[in-house]
Motif scaffolding. Structure first.
Motif, short mmCIF file in Angstrom:
data_model
loop_
_atom_site.label_atom_id
_atom_site.label_comp_id
_atom_site.label_asym_id
_atom_site.label_seq_id
_atom_site.Cartn_x
_atom_site.Cartn_y
_atom_site.Cartn_z
N ARG A 1 -18.79 39.52 -49.85
CA ARG A 1 -17.60 39.12 -50.31
C ARG A 1 -17.59 38.00 -51.43
O ARG A 1 -16.88 38.04 -52.56
CB ARG A 1 -16.72 38.67 -49.25
CG ARG A 1 -15.09 38.14 -49.49
CD ARG A 1 -14.32 37.87 -48.52
NE ARG A 1 -14.81 36.64 -47.75
CZ ARG A 1 -14.69 36.46 -46.37
NH1 ARG A 1 -13.60 37.16 -45.64
NH2 ARG A 1 -15.05 35.23 -45.83
N GLU A 2 -18.14 36.96 -51.15
CA GLU A 2 -18.55 35.83 -52.14
C GLU A 2 -19.20 36.08 -53.43
O GLU A 2 -18.84 36.08 -54.65
CB GLU A 2 -19.31 34.75 -51.61
CG GLU A 2 -18.46 33.82 -50.56
CD GLU A 2 -17.02 33.26 -51.09
OE1 GLU A 2 -17.42 32.76 -52.16
OE2 GLU A 2 -16.29 33.70 -50.49
N ALA B 1 -14.06 41.65 -45.51
CA ALA B 1 -15.41 41.43 -45.08
C ALA B 1 -15.54 41.31 -43.20
O ALA B 1 -14.85 41.09 -42.70
CB ALA B 1 -15.81 39.90 -45.30
N TRP C 1 -25.39 34.61 -53.60
CA TRP C 1 -25.78 34.25 -52.31
C TRP C 1 -26.74 35.55 -51.98
O TRP C 1 -26.38 36.69 -51.93
CB TRP C 1 -24.78 33.81 -51.03
CG TRP C 1 -23.98 32.76 -51.61
CD1 TRP C 1 -22.69 32.83 -52.26
CD2 TRP C 1 -24.31 31.41 -51.15
NE1 TRP C 1 -22.30 31.55 -52.40
CE2 TRP C 1 -23.34 30.55 -51.72
CE3 TRP C 1 -25.31 30.87 -50.44
CZ2 TRP C 1 -23.19 29.29 -51.54
CZ3 TRP C 1 -25.24 29.58 -50.27
CH2 TRP C 1 -24.19 28.71 -50.88
N ARG D 1 -17.70 42.37 -39.81
CA ARG D 1 -18.98 42.54 -39.22
C ARG D 1 -18.83 43.49 -38.10
O ARG D 1 -18.19 43.51 -37.07
CB ARG D 1 -19.40 41.26 -38.61
CG ARG D 1 -20.61 41.39 -37.68
CD ARG D 1 -21.12 40.21 -36.76
NE ARG D 1 -22.48 40.40 -36.19
CZ ARG D 1 -22.89 39.72 -35.17
NH1 ARG D 1 -22.07 38.69 -34.97
NH2 ARG D 1 -23.88 39.95 -34.56
N GLU E 1 -9.37 39.99 -53.94
CA GLU E 1 -9.64 39.90 -52.44
C GLU E 1 -10.36 41.10 -51.81
O GLU E 1 -9.94 42.30 -52.06
CB GLU E 1 -8.12 39.90 -51.46
CG GLU E 1 -7.56 38.59 -51.65
CD GLU E 1 -8.55 37.39 -51.26
OE1 GLU E 1 -9.03 37.47 -50.26
OE2 GLU E 1 -8.51 36.35 -52.02
N ARG F 1 -16.66 38.23 -55.48
CA ARG F 1 -15.69 37.23 -55.97
C ARG F 1 -16.31 36.70 -57.44
O ARG F 1 -15.51 36.62 -58.59
CB ARG F 1 -15.29 36.02 -55.24
CG ARG F 1 -14.47 35.05 -55.75
CD ARG F 1 -14.08 33.95 -54.78
NE ARG F 1 -15.63 33.31 -54.34
CZ ARG F 1 -16.07 32.56 -55.47
NH1 ARG F 1 -15.45 32.25 -56.56
NH2 ARG F 1 -17.11 31.83 -54.98
N VAL G 1 -23.91 37.53 -41.54
CA VAL G 1 -23.82 36.78 -42.64
C VAL G 1 -23.75 37.67 -44.08
O VAL G 1 -23.05 37.39 -44.81
CB VAL G 1 -25.15 36.19 -43.00
CG1 VAL G 1 -25.03 35.29 -44.26
CG2 VAL G 1 -25.48 34.90 -41.55
N HIS G 2 -24.27 38.89 -43.82
CA HIS G 2 -24.38 39.70 -45.16
C HIS G 2 -22.44 39.91 -45.49
O HIS G 2 -22.48 39.98 -46.79
CB HIS G 2 -25.02 41.04 -44.99
CG HIS G 2 -26.50 40.85 -45.25
ND1 HIS G 2 -27.21 41.48 -44.67
CD2 HIS G 2 -27.12 39.73 -45.81
CE1 HIS G 2 -28.67 41.32 -45.05
NE2 HIS G 2 -28.51 40.09 -45.71
N PRO G 3 -21.85 40.34 -44.59
CA PRO G 3 -20.46 40.70 -45.08
C PRO G 3 -19.80 39.52 -45.85
O PRO G 3 -19.02 39.59 -47.03
CB PRO G 3 -19.62 41.04 -43.85
CG PRO G 3 -20.86 41.56 -42.84
CD PRO G 3 -21.81 40.72 -43.05
N ARG G 4 -19.93 38.27 -45.25
CA ARG G 4 -19.40 37.09 -46.11
C ARG G 4 -20.05 36.91 -47.37
O ARG G 4 -19.66 36.37 -48.50
CB ARG G 4 -19.77 35.95 -45.09
CG ARG G 4 -18.74 36.10 -43.81
CD ARG G 4 -19.07 34.95 -42.91
NE ARG G 4 -19.01 33.61 -43.13
CZ ARG G 4 -19.51 32.68 -42.56
NH1 ARG G 4 -20.19 32.80 -41.46
NH2 ARG G 4 -19.21 31.32 -42.84
N MET G 5 -21.50 37.16 -47.56
CA MET G 5 -21.99 37.05 -48.75
C MET G 5 -21.68 38.04 -49.71
O MET G 5 -21.45 37.78 -51.07
CB MET G 5 -23.59 37.09 -48.57
CG MET G 5 -24.25 35.85 -47.89
SD MET G 5 -26.01 35.95 -47.83
CE MET G 5 -26.48 34.29 -47.30
#
Length: 309
Positions: free
Chosen positions: A83-84, A96, A21, A98, A93, A87, A77-81
Motif C-alpha cells: 500500500r505504501e 491492504a 519499503w 492480510r 487509496e 502511494r 507486513v507485505h500488504p502494508r508495504m
C-alpha cells in the motif's frame, strides 16, 4: 540498515526505490517496473483490481494507478508495504488485507492479478506446486471478470488451458517470467515480449519455414521467442530460414535487424571436428570464444577448455 541495503539493491528495478519499503523475500520475487507497467496495460478496461499474493507491491504500483485496488497477502507486513509503495508511485487509496487468498469471496466484476509463491523452505517449487497451486489460480478464471497469473518461465506449455494466453517476458537476453491471461484478457495463444521496448511477437498461422545451410548471418532468437515456440513466426517475418527442423537458430544472407534476436556474422561453417575447429580459430588469431549450442550433447565448459586458446 536493512532497508538501506534493500533499497540499493532495488534501484535497478524501481526508479523510486529510495522511497519504497522492501523485505528480502519480497524484493526477490518482485517484478521490475517496466514489466509491471506492461502487464498493467491489460487491465485498462477495469475500474477495480485485486493484487493477490501482492508481496511488496511491485505490480500493485502500476495496477493501482487510476483505479480502485486492494492488496492481499498472507504475510503480516507485505500488504502494508504494498500500500505504501503504491502511494509513493501516485496511487490513491489502496486497501491492504492480510488473508489467505483462497478464503476470499471475490465479486465477479473484479479483475485479479495473482503472483503465487514459487519458493518454500529455501527451495524452488515446480510451477504446478506454487502456493496457492496453479490449478487454484486458473480456477479464478471462472469466478472473476479477468485473471493474470505470474509464473515461472519454465512452465510446461501443456499446462496452459484452451482459450488462455501465455506471454513470455525477457529483459534483453534474460528470460524473466511468464504470465497466463484468462480468456477475458487474452488476445492470442502465445506471445513473446522483449524489453526494453517492449516489442512483442505473437503466434500466427503460416507456411512451414524451409531449412538450409547457413548464409552470411546467423540469428540467435531471444529466449522469450524460443520458449514461446515462435521461431517460425520470427523467421517468416524476417524472410530467414532454419538450419534444422528442431534447432532454433535462423540464418539469412542479409543483416537482420530485430529486437527478437542477436545477429552474428558467419565467418566459417564447418563439419563438427574438434581438431579442425581448434586449427581454424588459431589461424584467425582468436584468443577467446563464447560457445553457444543447440541440440547437441557437447559440454560447453569442457569444449572451451579443450580448445586451449
Amino acid at each position: 540498515l536493512a532497508q538501506h541495503e534493500l533499497r540499493a539493491r532495488a534501484a535497478p528495478r524501481f526508479t523510486l526505490a529510495g522511497e519504497m519499503w522492501f523485505t528480502r523475500e519480497g524484493l526477490e520475487q518482485a517484478s521490475a517496473e517496466p514489466l509491471a507497467r506492461h502487464r498493467a496495460g491489460r487491465y485498462a478496461g477495469f475500474d477495480r483490481v485485486a493484487d493477490l499474493c501482492c508481496g511488496i507491491g511491485g505490480d500493485l504500483c502500476a495496477l493501482a494507478l487510476g483505479r480502485d485496488a486492494v492488496a492481499v497477502d498472507l504475510d503480516p507486513v507485505h500488504p502494508r508495504m504494498a500500500r505504501e509503495n503504491a502511494r509513493v508511485h501516485g496511487a490513491g487509496e489502496v486497501g491492504a488485507v492480510r488473508a489467505d487468498v483462497r478464503d476470499l469471496r471475490l465479486p465477479r466484476s473484479l479483475a485479479v492479478f495473482v503472483d503465487p509463491a514459487r519458493r518454500a523452505g529455501g527451495r524452488r517449487l515446480a510451477a504446478p506446486d506454487s502456493r496457492p497451486r496453479l490449478s487454484w489460480c486458473l480456477g479464478l478464471g471462472d469466478r472473476v471478470a479477468g485473471v493474470g497469473i505470474k509464473t515461472a518461465p519454465g512452465l510446461p506449455l501443456g499446462l496452459v488451458p484452451p482459450g488462455w494466453e501465455v506471454e513470455l517476458l525477457a529483459d534483453r537476453r534474460e528470460l524473466k517470467e511468464a504470465v497466463l491471461w484468462s480468456p477475458a484478457l487474452a488476445t492470442t495463444a502465445r506471445r513473446a515480449t522483449v524489453f526494453p521496448g517492449p516489442s512483442t511477437l505473437v503466434t500466427r498461422p503460416g507456411p512451414p519455414v524451409r531449412c538450409a545451410q547457413p548464409g552470411a548471418f546467423l540469428l540467435d532468437p531471444s529466449p522469450a521467442v524460443t520458449r514461446a515456440g515462435l521461431v517460425e513466426e520470427l523467421a517468416r517475418d524476417l524472410g530467414a530460414w532454419k538450419l534444422d527442423p528442431r534447432i532454433a537458430f535462423l540464418s539469412a544472407d542479409q543483416p537482420l535487424r530485430t529486437p527478437f534476436g542477436r545477429l552474428l556474422g558467419v565467418d566459417a561453417s564447418l563439419p563438427w571436428n574438434l581438431k579442425r575447429l581448434r586449427q581454424v580459430l588459431r589461424e584467425r588469431g582468436v584468443g577467446a570464444v563464447e560457445v553457444r549450442k543447440r541440440g547437441s550433447a557437447v559440454d560447453v565448459a569442457e569444449l572451451t577448455g579443450r580448445l586451449r586458446l
